[in-house]
Design a protein around this motif. Structure first.
Motif, PDB file in Angstrom:
ATOM      1  N   ALA A 155       0.829  -1.210   0.000  1.00  0.00           N
ATOM      2  CA  ALA A 155       0.000   0.000   0.000  1.00  0.00           C
ATOM      3  C   ALA A 155       0.862   1.259   0.000  1.00  0.00           C
ATOM      4  CB  ALA A 155      -0.920  -0.004   1.215  1.00  0.00           C
ATOM      5  N   ALA A 156       1.911   1.271   0.828  1.00  0.00           N
ATOM      6  CA  ALA A 156       2.783   2.446   0.891  1.00  0.00           C
ATOM      7  C   ALA A 156       3.536   2.644  -0.413  1.00  0.00           C
ATOM      8  CB  ALA A 156       3.768   2.295   2.054  1.00  0.00           C
ATOM      9  N   SER A 157       3.947   1.553  -1.058  1.00  0.00           N
ATOM     10  CA  SER A 157       4.699   1.664  -2.315  1.00  0.00           C
ATOM     11  C   SER A 157       3.814   2.194  -3.444  1.00  0.00           C
ATOM     12  CB  SER A 157       5.276   0.297  -2.694  1.00  0.00           C
ATOM     13  OG  SER A 157       6.156  -0.169  -1.696  1.00  0.00           O
ATOM     14  N   SER A 158       2.588   1.685  -3.526  1.00  0.00           N
ATOM     15  CA  SER A 158       1.685   2.167  -4.582  1.00  0.00           C
ATOM     16  C   SER A 158       1.347   3.646  -4.384  1.00  0.00           C
ATOM     17  CB  SER A 158       0.410   1.334  -4.605  1.00  0.00           C
ATOM     18  OG  SER A 158      -0.277   1.426  -3.371  1.00  0.00           O
ATOM     19  N   ALA A 159       1.138   4.045  -3.134  1.00  0.00           N
ATOM     20  CA  ALA A 159       0.857   5.456  -2.871  1.00  0.00           C
ATOM     21  C   ALA A 159       2.087   6.322  -3.126  1.00  0.00           C
ATOM     22  CB  ALA A 159       0.389   5.631  -1.427  1.00  0.00           C
ATOM     23  N   ALA A 160       3.272   5.776  -2.832  1.00  0.00           N
ATOM     24  CA  ALA A 160       4.503   6.537  -3.083  1.00  0.00           C
ATOM     25  C   ALA A 160       4.686   6.806  -4.576  1.00  0.00           C
ATOM     26  CB  ALA A 160       5.701   5.781  -2.529  1.00  0.00           C
ATOM     27  N   ALA A 161       4.285   5.857  -5.424  1.00  0.00           N
ATOM     28  CA  ALA A 161       4.380   6.074  -6.874  1.00  0.00           C
ATOM     29  C   ALA A 161       3.462   7.215  -7.313  1.00  0.00           C
ATOM     30  CB  ALA A 161       4.022   4.780  -7.608  1.00  0.00           C
ATOM     31  N   ILE A 162       2.260   7.273  -6.735  1.00  0.00           N
ATOM     32  CA  ILE A 162       1.339   8.364  -7.063  1.00  0.00           C
ATOM     33  C   ILE A 162       1.901   9.703  -6.586  1.00  0.00           C
ATOM     34  CG2 ILE A 162      -0.973   9.274  -6.666  1.00  0.00           C
ATOM     35  CD1 ILE A 162      -0.871   6.827  -8.481  1.00  0.00           C
ATOM     36  N   VAL A 163       2.479   9.698  -5.390  1.00  0.00           N
ATOM     37  CA  VAL A 163       3.065  10.939  -4.857  1.00  0.00           C
ATOM     38  C   VAL A 163       4.208  11.421  -5.744  1.00  0.00           C
ATOM     39  CG1 VAL A 163       4.371  11.900  -2.926  1.00  0.00           C
ATOM     40  CG2 VAL A 163       2.361  10.490  -2.488  1.00  0.00           C
ATOM     41  N   TYR A 164       5.009  10.482  -6.225  1.00  0.00           N
ATOM     42  CA  TYR A 164       6.117  10.863  -7.104  1.00  0.00           C
ATOM     43  C   TYR A 164       5.592  11.514  -8.384  1.00  0.00           C
ATOM     44  CZ  TYR A 164      10.071  10.463 -10.274  1.00  0.00           C
ATOM     45  OH  TYR A 164      11.066  10.738 -11.190  1.00  0.00           O
ATOM     46  N   LEU A 165       4.570  10.912  -8.991  1.00  0.00           N
ATOM     47  CA  LEU A 165       3.998  11.493 -10.202  1.00  0.00           C
ATOM     48  C   LEU A 165       3.338  12.839  -9.923  1.00  0.00           C
ATOM     49  CD1 LEU A 165       2.398   8.362 -11.905  1.00  0.00           C
ATOM     50  CD2 LEU A 165       4.435   9.628 -12.647  1.00  0.00           C
ATOM     51  N   ALA A 166       2.732  12.971  -8.753  1.00  0.00           N
ATOM     52  CA  ALA A 166       2.099  14.243  -8.408  1.00  0.00           C
ATOM     53  C   ALA A 166       3.129  15.356  -8.275  1.00  0.00           C
ATOM     54  CB  ALA A 166       1.309  14.089  -7.111  1.00  0.00           C
ATOM     55  N   HIS A 167       4.306  15.015  -7.774  1.00  0.00           N
ATOM     56  CA  HIS A 167       5.352  16.032  -7.594  1.00  0.00           C
ATOM     57  C   HIS A 167       6.129  16.308  -8.882  1.00  0.00           C
ATOM     58  CE1 HIS A 167       5.385  17.011  -3.288  1.00  0.00           C
ATOM     59  NE2 HIS A 167       5.008  15.750  -3.069  1.00  0.00           N
TER      60      HIS A 167
END
Length: 217
Positions: A155-167
């Motif tokens: 869960a943390a890894s999938s959300a981290a990928a979204i955060v990276y794309l958002a930034h």
């Protein structure tokens, strides 16, 4: 004619060996009433070192409390994240919500389940403190902690990928970095991801501790 006297009968004493054996046999010691009343799952195993195992169980309990805090912070922060930009009209507005992305929704559910598990696991952690030699509770915690490591890490890894794309966005996919506009939204989801990774570290420590304790049995 001569008569012979009857020979004297020989008497052979027969001892009651069965009765003597019963009388001499030591009585089998009955197990303590306290041990019989406990389920097999919680009975202690042979071995020494209850002092250090009780100390490990106390540390296990404290780490679980910290894990509850981390997973709740992650789930609540992400689950309450949304932002609407101030420049909008009646027919056109910019709004960002965590439910818009399935990965972030999965993140909230996973951390909520992890928090609920940690709360329930406190009972088994207390059982390990009361009976440090009991192998059953420690084995259960080891198995479910290992499952939670994979669950929260995914869960943390999938959300981290979204955060990276958002930034940073993606030039090849023509995805813009939404954090240029939704700054508050990105800060909150980034903090939630950090809290979730902290919870993953707590789970890893719990697995290692349980493995070391069971190895000493």
């Amino acid at each position: 004619m001569s008569t012979s006297e009857p020979a004297a009968a020989t008497v052979i004493p027969v001892e009651d060996s069965h009765a003597d054996a019963i009388g001499k046999a030591p009585a089998a010691a009955a197990p303590p009433a306290a041990a019989r009343s406990l389920p097999f799952f919680f009975r202690k195993t042979k071995g020494a070192g209850g002092g250090w195992k009780r100390g490990v169980a106390l540390l296990d309990f404290m780490i679980r409390l910290c894990g509850i805090a981390a997973t709740l912070v992650a789930a609540i922060t992400m689950g309450t994240t949304n932002e609407t930009l101030p420049f909008f009209t009646e027919f056109f507005q910019f709004h960002a919500d965590f439910t818009d992305l399935p990965a972030l929704l999965y993140f909230v559910v996973a951390n909520g389940i992890a928090a609920g598990y940690l709360i329930l696991s406190l009972l088994f952690s207390l059982a390990c403190m009361v009976r440090p030699h009991a192998l059953g509770p420690r084995l259960l915690l080891f198995i479910f902690d290992l499952v939670m490591v994979a669950f929260t890490a995914s869960a943390a890894s999938s959300a981290a990928a979204i955060v990276y794309l958002a930034h940073n966005g993606s030039d090849k996919a023509n995805w813009v970095a939404i954090c240029l506009r939704f700054d508050g939204f990105c800060q909150r989801i980034s903090g939630a991801v950090v809290a979730s990774f902290v919870a993953v570290v707590f789970f890893i420590v719990l697995v290692i501790m349980s493995g070391l304790v069971m190895r000493k049995h």
